[in-house]
Write a protein that holds these residues in place. Structure first.
Motif, PDB file in Angstrom:
ATOM      1  N   TRP A  93      82.608  99.432 -30.018  1.00 25.45           N
ATOM      2  CA  TRP A  93      82.215  98.313 -30.880  1.00 25.45           C
ATOM      3  C   TRP A  93      82.607  98.584 -32.328  1.00 25.45           C
ATOM      4  O   TRP A  93      83.082  97.684 -33.032  1.00 25.45           O
ATOM      5  CB  TRP A  93      80.713  98.077 -30.777  1.00 25.45           C
ATOM      6  CG  TRP A  93      80.209  97.070 -31.767  1.00 25.45           C
ATOM      7  CD1 TRP A  93      80.371  95.712 -31.716  1.00 25.45           C
ATOM      8  CD2 TRP A  93      79.492  97.344 -32.976  1.00 25.45           C
ATOM      9  NE1 TRP A  93      79.785  95.118 -32.817  1.00 25.45           N
ATOM     10  CE2 TRP A  93      79.240  96.095 -33.605  1.00 25.45           C
ATOM     11  CE3 TRP A  93      79.032  98.507 -33.572  1.00 25.45           C
ATOM     12  CZ2 TRP A  93      78.552  96.002 -34.808  1.00 25.45           C
ATOM     13  CZ3 TRP A  93      78.347  98.413 -34.769  1.00 25.45           C
ATOM     14  CH2 TRP A  93      78.112  97.170 -35.379  1.00 25.45           C
ATOM     15  N   GLU A  94      82.420  99.812 -32.791  1.00 26.75           N
ATOM     16  CA  GLU A  94      82.797 100.158 -34.163  1.00 26.75           C
ATOM     17  C   GLU A  94      84.302  99.994 -34.370  1.00 26.75           C
ATOM     18  O   GLU A  94      84.744  99.526 -35.426  1.00 26.75           O
ATOM     19  CB  GLU A  94      82.366 101.591 -34.476  1.00 26.75           C
ATOM     20  CG  GLU A  94      80.854 101.750 -34.604  1.00 26.75           C
ATOM     21  CD  GLU A  94      80.426 103.197 -34.761  1.00 26.75           C
ATOM     22  OE1 GLU A  94      81.282 104.094 -34.544  1.00 26.75           O
ATOM     23  OE2 GLU A  94      79.247 103.443 -35.092  1.00 26.75           O
ATOM     24  N   GLU A  95      85.094 100.357 -33.363  1.00 29.98           N
ATOM     25  CA  GLU A  95      86.543 100.168 -33.462  1.00 29.98           C
ATOM     26  C   GLU A  95      86.888  98.680 -33.488  1.00 29.98           C
ATOM     27  O   GLU A  95      87.793  98.248 -34.219  1.00 29.98           O
ATOM     28  CB  GLU A  95      87.232 100.856 -32.281  1.00 29.98           C
ATOM     29  CG  GLU A  95      87.113 102.377 -32.310  1.00 29.98           C
ATOM     30  CD  GLU A  95      87.734 103.033 -31.094  1.00 29.98           C
ATOM     31  OE1 GLU A  95      88.102 102.294 -30.139  1.00 29.98           O
ATOM     32  OE2 GLU A  95      87.852 104.276 -31.076  1.00 29.98           O
ATOM     33  N   TYR A  96      86.169  97.889 -32.694  1.00 31.42           N
ATOM     34  CA  TYR A  96      86.372  96.438 -32.669  1.00 31.42           C
ATOM     35  C   TYR A  96      86.048  95.817 -34.025  1.00 31.42           C
ATOM     36  O   TYR A  96      86.810  94.999 -34.555  1.00 31.42           O
ATOM     37  CB  TYR A  96      85.494  95.842 -31.563  1.00 31.42           C
ATOM     38  CG  TYR A  96      85.184  94.375 -31.703  1.00 31.42           C
ATOM     39  CD1 TYR A  96      86.140  93.399 -31.423  1.00 31.42           C
ATOM     40  CD2 TYR A  96      83.908  93.951 -32.099  1.00 31.42           C
ATOM     41  CE1 TYR A  96      85.844  92.053 -31.541  1.00 31.42           C
ATOM     42  CE2 TYR A  96      83.608  92.610 -32.221  1.00 31.42           C
ATOM     43  CZ  TYR A  96      84.578  91.661 -31.941  1.00 31.42           C
ATOM     44  OH  TYR A  96      84.281  90.328 -32.067  1.00 31.42           O
ATOM     45  N   ARG A  97      84.927  96.239 -34.631  1.00 29.82           N
ATOM     46  CA  ARG A  97      84.544  95.680 -35.923  1.00 29.82           C
ATOM     47  C   ARG A  97      85.470  96.139 -37.048  1.00 29.82           C
ATOM     48  O   ARG A  97      85.587  95.467 -38.074  1.00 29.82           O
ATOM     49  CB  ARG A  97      83.096  96.070 -36.241  1.00 29.82           C
ATOM     50  CG  ARG A  97      82.070  95.295 -35.432  1.00 29.82           C
ATOM     51  CD  ARG A  97      82.131  93.800 -35.693  1.00 29.82           C
ATOM     52  NE  ARG A  97      81.695  93.472 -37.024  1.00 29.82           N
ATOM     53  CZ  ARG A  97      80.462  93.079 -37.329  1.00 29.82           C
ATOM     54  NH1 ARG A  97      79.553  92.958 -36.376  1.00 29.82           N
ATOM     55  NH2 ARG A  97      80.141  92.789 -38.559  1.00 29.82           N
ATOM     56  N   ALA A  98      86.113  97.291 -36.859  1.00 24.25           N
ATOM     57  CA  ALA A  98      87.089  97.732 -37.857  1.00 24.25           C
ATOM     58  C   ALA A  98      88.284  96.782 -37.893  1.00 24.25           C
ATOM     59  O   ALA A  98      88.878  96.545 -38.947  1.00 24.25           O
ATOM     60  CB  ALA A  98      87.549  99.155 -37.542  1.00 24.25           C
ATOM     61  N   TYR A 153      88.033  93.500 -36.536  1.00 25.94           N
ATOM     62  CA  TYR A 153      87.456  92.175 -36.795  1.00 25.94           C
ATOM     63  C   TYR A 153      86.116  92.347 -37.514  1.00 25.94           C
ATOM     64  O   TYR A 153      85.053  92.354 -36.872  1.00 25.94           O
ATOM     65  CB  TYR A 153      87.249  91.412 -35.485  1.00 25.94           C
ATOM     66  CG  TYR A 153      88.503  91.227 -34.667  1.00 25.94           C
ATOM     67  CD1 TYR A 153      89.498  90.337 -35.071  1.00 25.94           C
ATOM     68  CD2 TYR A 153      88.699  91.944 -33.487  1.00 25.94           C
ATOM     69  CE1 TYR A 153      90.653  90.161 -34.322  1.00 25.94           C
ATOM     70  CE2 TYR A 153      89.846  91.779 -32.730  1.00 25.94           C
ATOM     71  CZ  TYR A 153      90.816  90.887 -33.151  1.00 25.94           C
ATOM     72  OH  TYR A 153      91.953  90.721 -32.411  1.00 25.94           O
ATOM     73  N   PRO A 154      86.117  92.490 -38.832  1.00 27.31           N
ATOM     74  CA  PRO A 154      84.867  92.723 -39.581  1.00 27.31           C
ATOM     75  C   PRO A 154      83.826  91.629 -39.385  1.00 27.31           C
ATOM     76  O   PRO A 154      82.629  91.882 -39.487  1.00 27.31           O
ATOM     77  CB  PRO A 154      85.344  92.779 -41.041  1.00 27.31           C
ATOM     78  CG  PRO A 154      86.792  93.131 -40.953  1.00 27.31           C
ATOM     79  CD  PRO A 154      87.297  92.482 -39.706  1.00 27.31           C
ATOM     80  N   ASP A 155      84.275  90.400 -39.110  1.00 27.70           N
ATOM     81  CA  ASP A 155      83.350  89.285 -38.916  1.00 27.70           C
ATOM     82  C   ASP A 155      83.111  89.003 -37.437  1.00 27.70           C
ATOM     83  O   ASP A 155      82.657  87.911 -37.073  1.00 27.70           O
ATOM     84  CB  ASP A 155      83.896  88.022 -39.601  1.00 27.70           C
ATOM     85  CG  ASP A 155      84.021  88.195 -41.110  1.00 27.70           C
ATOM     86  OD1 ASP A 155      83.174  88.901 -41.679  1.00 27.70           O
ATOM     87  OD2 ASP A 155      84.968  87.645 -41.700  1.00 27.70           O
TER      88      ASP A 155
END
Length: 239
Positions: free
Chosen positions: A82-87, A89-91
């Motif tokens: 999830w952290e890699e995903y948010r990196a 796609y921050p939103d």
């Protein structure tokens, strides 16, 4: 003017007024409206999501099949993914929604057997597959330790410890300490990966492992293997 007064003046329900006020707040609109705000733009701001088809997600998603593959690697968790995903796609989705969507993807995969666990019935045992480097303070020497893990089926209550090897003395010692930590011995010990010395415990007629047989006799528990090696001859055993 109150919501009731507005509803009475316009002849509409109070819930409709409240909905309109909520939409305006969400769109960041306040009175008076900007002079250059046209009716079309206002409608778009207030009802931007009305045209979205039901079931269509509005935020970018990762490739869930890739997430499923990555999750099988040692040391990889949904939090890391999830952290890699948010990196990227921050939103994007928050962690809880990310997990919900992934679980939904998993349910659409090929059905798998579901097990019902009874409290105290089974403990699932394995080595993590990822070694832990330990540094000697005096010499600076780095030595890798094995990670033994045992998890109770019903509660997911876990025990883990580091040992230098997977040899029989360390293996039995980890079990003894695990049972002491749990405060009891379950009916079944379920293994996934089964090294040679464990085969001796599970199948003593195939392999002479006195310590392992004694261990099973003393615990009076049944050991079963989820995946047992298929060998044409019994593996060697060194006490």
């Amino acid at each position: 003017m109150s919501v009731r007064d507005i509803a009475d003046l316009l002849g509409i329900a109070r819930s409709t007024v409240q909905d309109g006020i909520g939409r305006a707040a969400t769109a960041g609109l306040s009175w008076p409206l900007p002079a250059d705000l046209t009716d079309d733009v206002l409608e778009c701001k207030l009802f931007a999501r009305q045209g979205t088809k039901q079931g269509v997600r509005r935020l970018p998603e990762p490739d869930w099949s890739v997430i499923a593959v990555e999750l099988k690697k040692p040391g990889v968790t949904l939090t890391i993914l999830w952290e890699e995903y948010r990196a990227v796609y921050p939103d994007g989705y928050g962690f809880s929604r990310f997990c919900d969507l992934f679980r939904g993807f998993e349910r659409r995969l090929t059905p798998t057997m579901r097990q019902v666990h009874i409290a105290g019935d089974k403990v699932f045992v394995d080595y993590s597959g990822k070694k832990l480097p330990i540094v000697d303070r005096k010499t600076g020497e780095i030595r890798e330790a094995e990670i033994f893990v045992g998890v109770l089926g019903a509660s997911s209550y876990a025990f883990a410890e580091a040992t230098w090897t997977q040899t029989l003395p360390d293996w039995i010692g980890s079990h003894v300490r695990m049972f002491a930590y749990f405060g009891g011995v379950p009916r079944l010990i379920v293994y996934d990966y089964v090294p040679g010395h464990v085969i001796g415990v599970l199948c003593p007629e195939r392999l002479c492992a006195p310590a392992g047989v004694s261990f099973c006799d003393q615990t009076t528990r049944l050991s079963v293997a989820a995946h047992l090696w298929r060998t044409t001859s019994a593996p060697s055993y060194s006490p």
